[in-house]
Design a protein around this motif. Structure first.
Motif, PDB file in Angstrom:
ATOM      1  N   ALA A 187       0.967   7.536  -4.567  1.00 47.43           N
ATOM      2  CA  ALA A 187       0.111   6.523  -3.931  1.00 47.43           C
ATOM      3  C   ALA A 187      -0.157   6.848  -2.457  1.00 47.43           C
ATOM      4  CB  ALA A 187       0.735   5.143  -4.059  1.00 47.43           C
ATOM      5  N   PHE A 224      -1.014   1.230  -5.461  1.00 45.84           N
ATOM      6  CA  PHE A 224      -2.318   1.896  -5.412  1.00 45.84           C
ATOM      7  C   PHE A 224      -3.366   0.913  -4.906  1.00 45.84           C
ATOM      8  CE2 PHE A 224       0.227   4.633  -7.938  1.00 45.84           C
ATOM      9  CZ  PHE A 224      -0.243   5.898  -7.679  1.00 45.84           C
ATOM     10  N   ALA A 250      -7.214   0.209  -6.053  1.00 42.11           N
ATOM     11  CA  ALA A 250      -7.567   0.842  -7.333  1.00 42.11           C
ATOM     12  C   ALA A 250      -7.700  -0.198  -8.441  1.00 42.11           C
ATOM     13  CB  ALA A 250      -6.503   1.859  -7.730  1.00 42.11           C
ATOM     14  N   SER A 302      -6.468   4.558   0.931  1.00 35.02           N
ATOM     15  CA  SER A 302      -7.052   3.491   0.121  1.00 35.02           C
ATOM     16  C   SER A 302      -7.529   4.085  -1.191  1.00 35.02           C
ATOM     17  CB  SER A 302      -8.238   2.847   0.841  1.00 35.02           C
ATOM     18  OG  SER A 302      -8.936   1.995  -0.052  1.00 35.02           O
ATOM     19  N   TRP A 303      -7.341   3.337  -2.258  1.00 38.13           N
ATOM     20  CA  TRP A 303      -7.747   3.800  -3.585  1.00 38.13           C
ATOM     21  C   TRP A 303      -8.997   3.066  -4.070  1.00 38.13           C
ATOM     22  CZ3 TRP A 303      -5.240   7.709  -6.404  1.00 38.13           C
ATOM     23  CH2 TRP A 303      -4.143   8.267  -5.735  1.00 38.13           C
ATOM     24  N   ASP A 304      -9.748   2.488  -3.135  1.00 39.89           N
ATOM     25  CA  ASP A 304     -10.995   1.795  -3.485  1.00 39.89           C
ATOM     26  C   ASP A 304     -11.907   2.717  -4.283  1.00 39.89           C
ATOM     27  OD1 ASP A 304     -10.298  -0.558  -2.305  1.00 39.89           O
ATOM     28  OD2 ASP A 304     -11.414  -0.219  -0.454  1.00 39.89           O
ATOM     29  N   LYS A 334     -11.435   3.886  -7.221  1.00 36.19           N
ATOM     30  CA  LYS A 334     -10.727   4.711  -8.195  1.00 36.19           C
ATOM     31  C   LYS A 334     -10.216   3.867  -9.357  1.00 36.19           C
ATOM     32  CE  LYS A 334     -10.479   8.333  -5.297  1.00 36.19           C
ATOM     33  NZ  LYS A 334     -11.239   9.581  -5.538  1.00 36.19           N
ATOM     34  N   VAL A 369      -6.569  13.867  -6.333  1.00 38.17           N
ATOM     35  CA  VAL A 369      -6.813  12.428  -6.135  1.00 38.17           C
ATOM     36  C   VAL A 369      -8.245  12.128  -5.695  1.00 38.17           C
ATOM     37  CG1 VAL A 369      -4.392  11.856  -5.719  1.00 38.17           C
ATOM     38  CG2 VAL A 369      -5.877  12.418  -3.766  1.00 38.17           C
ATOM     39  N   VAL A 375      -7.058   3.953 -11.907  1.00 44.86           N
ATOM     40  CA  VAL A 375      -5.757   4.589 -12.127  1.00 44.86           C
ATOM     41  C   VAL A 375      -5.224   4.118 -13.479  1.00 44.86           C
ATOM     42  CG1 VAL A 375      -3.364   4.750 -11.335  1.00 44.86           C
ATOM     43  CG2 VAL A 375      -5.241   4.816  -9.671  1.00 44.86           C
ATOM     44  N   LEU A 384      -3.458   8.893  -0.673  1.00 41.39           N
ATOM     45  CA  LEU A 384      -4.704   8.325  -0.145  1.00 41.39           C
ATOM     46  C   LEU A 384      -4.384   7.043   0.614  1.00 41.39           C
ATOM     47  CD1 LEU A 384      -7.280   8.584  -3.096  1.00 41.39           C
ATOM     48  CD2 LEU A 384      -7.297   9.907  -0.983  1.00 41.39           C
TER      49      LEU A 384
END
Length: 199
Positions: A75, A112, A115, A80-82, A84, A57, A86, A78
């Motif tokens: 999900a 997510f 993201a 935060s998926w800032d 990224k 990830v 997906v 992480l």
């Protein structure tokens, strides 16, 4: 750009083959110990590497090729998926009643957090997705949709790099509805094996 595929079933392996065909490095991961599928990953190509979920990830672009029911577990890897992207390559069928009228990708996007989510690479059967996308003087089509306009461009560029012809369908609940199931009915573009000829 770094790439990872989460899920190593038929679709995950088909995506890995697409990367291997072009010699592009990609990580593959599941919730299992990577040693349990490292040999299968290496057999696909030298640039396909089995990793832990926590390692995978870290990639910039992440394909989700797990069962829909497992996406929330991924999900949680992480906070935060800032930053990224997906790519939701999952299919949910039949669609549970509580999702009626809502594309499953809209639910995935909420899980997510932060993201950029793109629905794509989900409408082809695994064997077709794994095959060379250059056929009959054209390129096999992949459909892309997202509620984030900026997200589709880079994913379309990646699709081209992998040998596919990307077709942008717009937002998830507009053109994207064509690649989502509704109740017990598949979207109209699911399993359509289409080609785009060179201009």
């Amino acid at each position: 750009m770094s790439y990872a595929i989460i899920g190593f079933g038929k679709i995950g392996q088909a995506l890995a083959k697409a990367f291997a065909r072009k010699g592009i490095e990609v990580f593959v991961a599941t919730t299992r110990d990577p040693e349990s599928f490292a040999a299968d990953a290496a057999a696909i190509g030298p640039k396909v590497t089995a990793k832990t979920l926590a390692e995978a990830v870290k990639a910039d672009v992440i394909f989700l090729a797990v069962r829909y029911e497992s996406h929330r577990d991924v999900a949680k890897a992480l906070p935060s998926w800032d930053g990224k992207t997906v790519i939701d390559a999952m299919n949910l069928f039949p669609v549970p009643e509580e999702l009626e009228g809502i594309p499953s990708s809209a639910v995935v996007a909420k899980a997510f957090n932060g993201a950029k989510l793109v629905k794509g690479f989900n409408h082809l059967a695994a064997a077709t997705l794994a095959a060379d996308p250059v056929v009959e003087g054209g390129h096999r089509v992949v459909f892309l949709s997202s509620d984030d306009e900026d997200a589709i461009g880079p994913v379309a560029a990646l699709a081209k790099q992998l040998g596919f012809a990307p077709i942008k369908l717009g937002k998830l609940n507009e053109g994207g509805a064509l690649v989502h199931a509704r109740g017990r009915t598949w979207g109209k573009l699911i399993f359509q094996d289409l080609f785009k000829k060179e201009q």
